[in-house]
Scaffold this active site. Structure first.
Site, PDB file in Angstrom:
ATOM      1  N   GLU A   1      20.375 -72.782 -37.548  1.00 38.95           N
ATOM      2  CA  GLU A   1      21.759 -72.928 -38.026  1.00 38.95           C
ATOM      3  C   GLU A   1      22.689 -72.086 -37.158  1.00 38.95           C
ATOM      4  OE1 GLU A   1      21.799 -71.438 -42.085  1.00 38.95           O
ATOM      5  OE2 GLU A   1      21.291 -69.414 -41.452  1.00 38.95           O
TER       6      GLU A   1
ATOM      7  N   ASP B   1      24.989 -61.113 -59.448  1.00 38.11           N
ATOM      8  CA  ASP B   1      23.572 -60.777 -59.655  1.00 38.11           C
ATOM      9  C   ASP B   1      22.707 -62.027 -59.767  1.00 38.11           C
ATOM     10  OD1 ASP B   1      24.155 -58.078 -59.729  1.00 38.11           O
ATOM     11  OD2 ASP B   1      24.735 -58.212 -61.845  1.00 38.11           O
TER      12      ASP B   1
HETATM   13  O1  FUB Z   1      27.079 -67.876 -45.199  1.00 41.17           O
HETATM   14  C1  FUB Z   1      26.297 -68.940 -45.682  1.00 41.17           C
HETATM   15  C2  FUB Z   1      25.323 -69.383 -44.651  1.00 41.17           C
HETATM   16  O2  FUB Z   1      24.474 -68.294 -44.285  1.00 41.17           O
HETATM   17  C3  FUB Z   1      25.920 -69.814 -43.337  1.00 41.17           C
HETATM   18  O3  FUB Z   1      26.510 -71.069 -43.388  1.00 41.17           O
HETATM   19  C4  FUB Z   1      24.730 -69.700 -42.467  1.00 41.17           C
HETATM   20  O4  FUB Z   1      24.987 -69.783 -41.105  1.00 41.17           O
HETATM   21  C5  FUB Z   1      24.175 -68.368 -42.898  1.00 41.17           C
HETATM   22  O5  FUB Z   1      24.820 -67.299 -42.250  1.00 41.17           O
END
Ligand code: FUB
Length: 327
Positions: free
Chosen positions: A227, A40
């Protein structure tokens, strides 16, 4: 072992899973996801809600399942250099060994990329004592080319800290990227050494350009890199796909050279439920699939995600048809 699975449905429901990297090894499909934890705590732009501590490997003999969970493959407690946040991983096979690449914060809170090895695609994976020298940021995607050269693509903005590496050195107080009309920060590429455990040279920045060859600028949030890089090859082109972050799309760009520049082509996946979107693309039994995640199973909780897949289709000219995850 979970029951049969369907396209656009969570492939497992006994764990929250995210960031799927799918590979075919010896004719079988393996999925290397993050393992989201239920809590949470606060949800913020730094990604503190993504508190993952370990990884499980999933496998499927055929695309409709069943899915096997091979249990814990690596835990942060077993990685000497890592402190927390085991984010999006990837795996590769070369010279009889399976390599597992993963980002985590080191003991100074800086994201680095580590590697662990196993003789089995399902692990358990034995981590190297230190992170890969010269590595930084998040979301490693490792591509072994037909000539056996291997490349690690990586990097993420915001919580992924790429802004802090703009000068090539980690500057902890830097929060901003370039001016909006300047070239956006690109993902990084580093060729891996023959033993797959180190970078051959310092990582380079990849350039993503529009159809006229002009760099995509930082203010172009529908197209600029955020990303989650992934590389696959189709008809002699390298396809670099990635998340646009703030506009929540998976988009792609193509090149004849694994180091780019990559020319922007379009959208692969429209936004899913949840803030993040992260994917991989794999050919399995002569069909192409997109593995992705969303937060439908948790009713939209950003850090409780579920891996799904759907078939991906190319047009005759090699462009990819845009997928709407809910149609
Ligand atoms: O899961 C953590 C982060 O969120 C990842 O490294 C990113 O690509 C995003 O999905």
């Amino acid at each position: 072992m979970t029951k049969k699975v369907q396209q656009n449905e969570p492939i497992v429901t006994h764990l929250y899973t995210a960031d799927p990297s799918a590979h075919v090894f010896d004719g079988k499909l393996y999925i290397y996801p993050s393992h989201d934890l239920d809590h949470d705590g606060p949800d913020n732009d730094n990604g503190d809600q993504y508190r993952m501590e370990d990884y499980h490997v999933l496998s499927m003999e055929s695309i409709d399942g069943p899915v096997e969970d091979h249990g814990e493959a690596l835990h942060v407690r077993d990685v000497p250099w890592a402190s927390k946040q085991m984010w999006a991983p990837d795996a590769a096979y070369k010279n009889g060994t399976y390599y597992f690449y993963f980002p985590a914060r080191d003991h100074d809170g800086v994201f680095r990329i580590g590697v662990a090895t196993s003789q089995s695609p399902t692990g358990p994976f034995k981590p190297e004592k230190n992170y890969i020298e010269g590595s930084y940021s998040i979301d490693p995607a490792v591509f072994v080319d037909q000539d056996n050269r291997a490349y690690c693509y990586f990097g993420g903005l915001w919580g992924g800290q790429l802004e802090k590496w703009q000068t090539g050195t980690f500057l902890p107080d830097v929060e901003e990227g370039p001016e909006l009309d300047q070239p956006a920060i690109g993902p990084r590429i580093a060729e891996l050494s023959e033993d797959m455990l180190s970078f051959k040279a310092e990582p380079k920045e990849i350039s993503i350009v529009d159809e006229e060859g002009n760099p995509i600028v930082a203010g172009d949030e529908d197209r600029r890199y955020f990303e989650g890089p992934w590389i696959h090859k189709y008809n002699d082109y390298y396809y670099l796909s990635y998340s646009t972050g703030t506009t929540h799309k998976i988009v792609y760009a193509i090149s004849k050279n694994p180091e780019g520049p990559f020319e922007f082509k379009g959208t692969i996946l429209n936004p899913v439920i949840g803030w993040t979107t992260h994917h991989s693309i794999v050919e399995f039994n002569n069909k192409w699939y997109l593995f992705y995640h969303d937060c439908s199973l948790s009713d939209g909780v950003n850090h409780k995600r579920s891996v799904k897949f759907t078939e991906l289709h190319y047009n005759e000219d090699g462009t990819i048809q845009t997928i709407d995850p809910y149609k």
